[in-house]
Design a protein around this motif. Structure first.
Motif: not given
Length: 904
Positions: A23-39
């Protein structure tokens, strides 16, 4: 992914551990992709929130409308008192009963009220002529509406018996005193008794609420008045329910207040305090007008604090504009939330003043955490990857705390909440939290992308120009070198991260962490916590509800001044309680008479029954059966002028030739102290249960009861529900977080902070009203917001000792916590200068919330976590085993290669 099973570990434990990490790594992966998308799309995420703010900002300006119904806002929405009011009104018109059902500040309908106070040592009864002049000026006062002039006689409540205006009986007393003075009689010959006095027409009248500051003649059997300081007169207006009548009544009240102000200038020997039905709402709304300038000052202070705390000497890595833009992000999200509120037909009230402070306290925490997350990323990565890493590191925790905010205020906005002002506030906070979250990862995230791009291209963080090379700077003056310094010369052999030169981080790392974990400091911290817990516990035992409406008004307003004078001089007797017997009763029965006498024992009664019994005894008349009792009542007693007014207190019905009494009422007044409201609630709580066990079926009612009926339970329910909701979520996620002890410590910390704020605010004379309850709900979340990252970092740390783990936790999150709490507390300072009881309460509660959270994060938790679990010994054993294994491998290699040994 491979998991090695530890000896003794169960399969269930391994499964839970795998689930948590997935769960933790899944959330981190999701927000990593969100950060990439925003950037990768910063312009889009910058533009969309800005457009939304413009759209909803215009709706805020066009649809702004204040809520003028104070009862619906602050009185319990569902209460037995409202049902009793409906039943009492169905029997006897409350509009006609306003003059009998005296209430301090909660008189229904339109009215004008004035207190006339003599100078210290004076006797207000000696100034009867002046008071009657003021009275005549009120009666002759005209208001114009559509070309017609209306006076009090056109608008007043009329008596049923002679259709004349209902006036207070103290006016008759004053006229008698004036006539005595004109006829050269001494005032001593006009007997005025207290609280019941005999009028010229023979009626006995209760004037306990019309004459105040009374001194009685010593040893007087009939309680004759020697002198009095104050007189209170009320002018009741008719309420027909029409809009036109209400507009005329409002204009009359406005003119009445102006007239009283003019009379004060003309009569300096008297002090006049006026009150009208709109005064409470006007002074409640006045807080918002007084606070507008102070809120702007507060915003400026927060902007300045955020900008300075985000700055560094390093002109490349300093982020002053990001601190400023972070605060502006929360501002525009709050504007958008306000626009949505007014588009959905919301009405503004002064309790909503707290929303900008609540939203700022949570939103800037996310801003400063993202900045800290940016500083923890590696500088050699592209700026887009650094933004993604910062999102991955920070947004999991921020999402959790935002969700808990939403749950807590969502529970406060549920149907279980019985105070409309609290419910409206919580609904707005839910919208603000959602928009805060969206604006931070979109708008502020885009700002972080642009700032990162400037840093990667070595642009100055303030002037946005290229930073010169070190060789070029060496040839320039010192002031130029200081302005263009990118920190390259400060990097030492043990500080490879240039961001560690941030002044807060440097202070925590080099000074504070060593001091707070010193073994000689820990005993003093334990003693400090025991003192803190003692005062908190002592305060929690003294909690009082804040049903007094003046707690929400501007402190220097006419309503507060009036209420204080009223409490000082007219608090000898409680509000008049209507005692309604709503079923036929055998009044002629001796047992019933005894029951009625028992129920009214200890009260000063205004009762037709009591007067009728005295009348029968005085004329030696026997009425022991129904027909005689009712016949004498109708044909003799109610025909006499001094008893005619009792016709309004009895409802007769006729069945054939037989008359029946189907309902009646009397009035009870209790002797009280200055704490009239508290004692009125106690009276209600004593009388209401008796209606269930007595053979006499009755209800009791006064307009004050609508505001105070179970107020304590109604106002505390939201914080209990919110606290239970948060506790339930934390328990349910006990085994879904990275470490269960993190949730355990979080529950303990939040409970300690919440009880501390509750106890200390009680000791600071803060009552449990709707504002303090909203602050307590916010304290739950504010504590979680700041303690959760610190605790989870500690329980996951793998250093050898707890001390080293807490040092690393403070170094990682301490900067963001200190930045946010300091900005929050500094932003509260202007509230101290708003002359309003509402903002005083807001200031005190939020100051305690921020201070207690800061105390726990930087003093209590760093010490207590070094005493208690989780233990770090298993990490030490693991590292020792790995080191031993490496040493054994090296020995084997040396034994297999003796030539290498020889060479060495």
């Amino acid at each position: 992914m491979c998991f090695l099973r530890r000896p003794g570990a169960s399969a269930g434990w391994i499964w839970w551990r795998m689930l948590r990490q997935v769960i933790h790594r899944g959330l981190q992966s999701f927000f990593y992709k969100l950060g990439l998308f925003v950037s990768r799309h910063p312009v889009f995420f910058l533009t969309v929130p800005a457009v939304l703010t413009i759209i909803f900002g215009f709706s805020l300006l066009n649809r702004f409308q204040p809520d003028t119904d104070l009862e619906s806002l602050v009185a319990p929405s569902h209460s037995l008192a409202k049902i009793e009011r409906s039943l009492a009104s169905s029997l006897f018109s409350l509009d006609q009963s306003k003059s009998q059902l005296y209430s301090d500040l909660h008189t229904p309908g339109r009215y004008g009220r004035v207190i006339l106070l003599s100078k210290p040592g004076g006797n207000i009864l000696h100034q009867a002529d002046v008071i009657l002049q003021i009275h005549r000026a009120v009666l002759e006062m005209k208001v114009n509406y559509k070309g017609y002039n209306y006076t009090f006689s056109h608008l007043c409540v009329l008596r049923n018996q002679d259709k004349k205006c209902v006036l207070d009986d103290i006016i008759s007393v004053l006229e008698d005193l004036r006539q005595a003075a004109l006829s050269n009689k001494t005032t001593a010959r006009v007997q005025v008794s207290y609280p019941n006095t005999k009028l010229k027409d023979g009626r006995s009248s209760f004037i306990g609420h019309q004459l105040g500051g009374v001194m009685e003649v010593p040893n007087s059997k009939d309680q004759s008045v020697k002198s009095a300081r104050a007189i209170q007169i009320t002018y009741y207006l008719q309420t027909y329910g029409s809009v036109t009548q209400d507009l005329i009544g409002e204009k009359w009240e406005s003119e009445f207040c102006k007239l009283m102000h003019k009379m004060q200038l003309d009569h300096q020997d008297l002090q006049l305090y006026s009150l009208a039905s709109f005064s409470l709402w006007k002074d409640f709304h006045q807080t918002s007008l007084l606070a507008r300038g102070k809120i702007l000052v507060s915003l400026m202070l927060i902007l300045l604090t955020a900008t300075l705390s985000s700055s560094m000497k390093d002109c490349l890595r300093s982020k002053p504009f990001l601190g400023l833009l972070g605060v502006l992000t929360i501002c525009i999200s709050s504007v958008t939330a306000a626009g949505i509120f007014f588009i959905t037909d919301g009405k503004y009230n002064s309790t909503l003043l707290g929303i900008p402070f609540f939203a700022m306290g949570h939103g800037t925490k996310g801003v400063f955490e993202l900045l800290s997350g940016w500083r923890r990323t590696r500088e050699n990565l592209p700026f887009k990857d650094r933004v993604a890493d910062a999102y991955s590191d920070v947004m999991v925790s921020y999402t959790m705390t935002s969700s808990l905010y939403f749950i807590a205020f969502g529970m406060g906005a549920s149907p279980f909440t019985n105070i409309e002002a609290v419910k409206v506030f919580c609904q707005n906070m839910c919208v603000s939290i959602l928009l805060n979250y969206f604006y931070i990862f979109s708008f502020f995230g885009s700002c972080l992308v642009f700032a990162g791009q400037l840093e990667q291209n070595r642009y100055h963080s303030i002037f946005c120009c290229k930073i010169p090379s070190a060789e070029y700077l060496d040839r320039k003056p010192v002031w130029f070198q200081t302005m263009m310094n990118d920190g390259h010369q400060h990097t030492s052999h043990h500080e490879t991260n240039p961001y560690q030169h941030h002044f807060i981080q440097h202070f925590l790392r080099e000074h504070y962490n060593e001091w707070i974990t010193n073994i000689y400091v820990k005993p003093f911290v334990v003693i400090l916590y025991l003192i803190y817990a003692s005062f908190s516990f002592m305060g929690c035992l003294q909690i009082s509800d804040g049903a007094n409406i003046i707690n929400l008004l501007a402190s220097e307003s006419p309503s507060v001044s009036y209420a204080l004078i009223q409490q000082k001089y007219f608090s000898n007797y409680s509000p008049v309680i209507g005692f309604y017997i709503y079923e036929p009763l055998e009044y002629w029965n001796g047992t019933v008479q005894e029951d009625l006498k028992t129920l009214s024992q200890g009260f000063n009664t205004v009762s037709w029954i009591e007067q009728y019994y005295q009348y029968l005894r005085g004329d030696n008349i026997s009425a022991t059966n129904k027909s005689d009792f009712i016949s004498i009542l109708q044909s003799s007693f109610l025909k006499k002028p001094e008893f005619q007014h009792f016709k309004n207190d009895i409802i007769f019905s006729k069945a054939g030739d037989e008359n029946n009494i189907i309902a009646s009422r009397l009035y009870l007044v209790a002797r009280t102290s200055e704490n009239t409201q508290r004692e009125a609630v106690e009276l209600l709580e004593k009388l209401r249960p008796l209606s269930l066990i007595q053979s006499i079926k009755f209800i009791v009612f006064n307009p004050t009861f609508v505001f105070m009926d179970h107020y304590g339970l109604s106002v505390t329910m939201p914080v209990l529900i919110s606290g239970f909701g948060i506790l339930l979520v934390l328990i349910l996620t006990f085994f879904l977080v990275i470490h269960p002890l993190g949730n355990f410590w979080l529950i303990l910390s939040v409970t300690s902070i919440e009880l501390g704020v509750l106890g200390l605010m009680t000791l600071w004379n803060v009552d449990m009203d709707c504002i303090s309850i909203l602050c307590l709900i916010y304290t739950l979340n504010f504590a979680i917001d700041h303690c959760a990252p610190l605790l989870y970092t500690f329980v996951l740390a793998t250093e050898h000792t707890r001390t080293q783990c807490i040092k690393n936790s403070l170094q990682e999150h301490g900067t963001a916590i200190l930045q946010n709490v300091s900005s929050f507390l500094i932003g509260l300072v202007p509230l101290l200068f708003v002359p309003s009881n509402l903002t005083f309460t807001l200031f005190k509660c939020l100051l305690l919330a921020g201070s207690c959270t800061l105390l726990h994060c930087f003093v209590i938790l760093p010490v207590f976590l070094t005493f208690f679990p989780p233990s770090k010994k298993h990490h030490k054993k693991k590292k020792r085993a790995k080191r031993k294994e490496r040493e054994e491998i090296e020995c084997i290699e040396i034994q297999e290669n003796p030539d290498h040994v020889t060479a060495v």
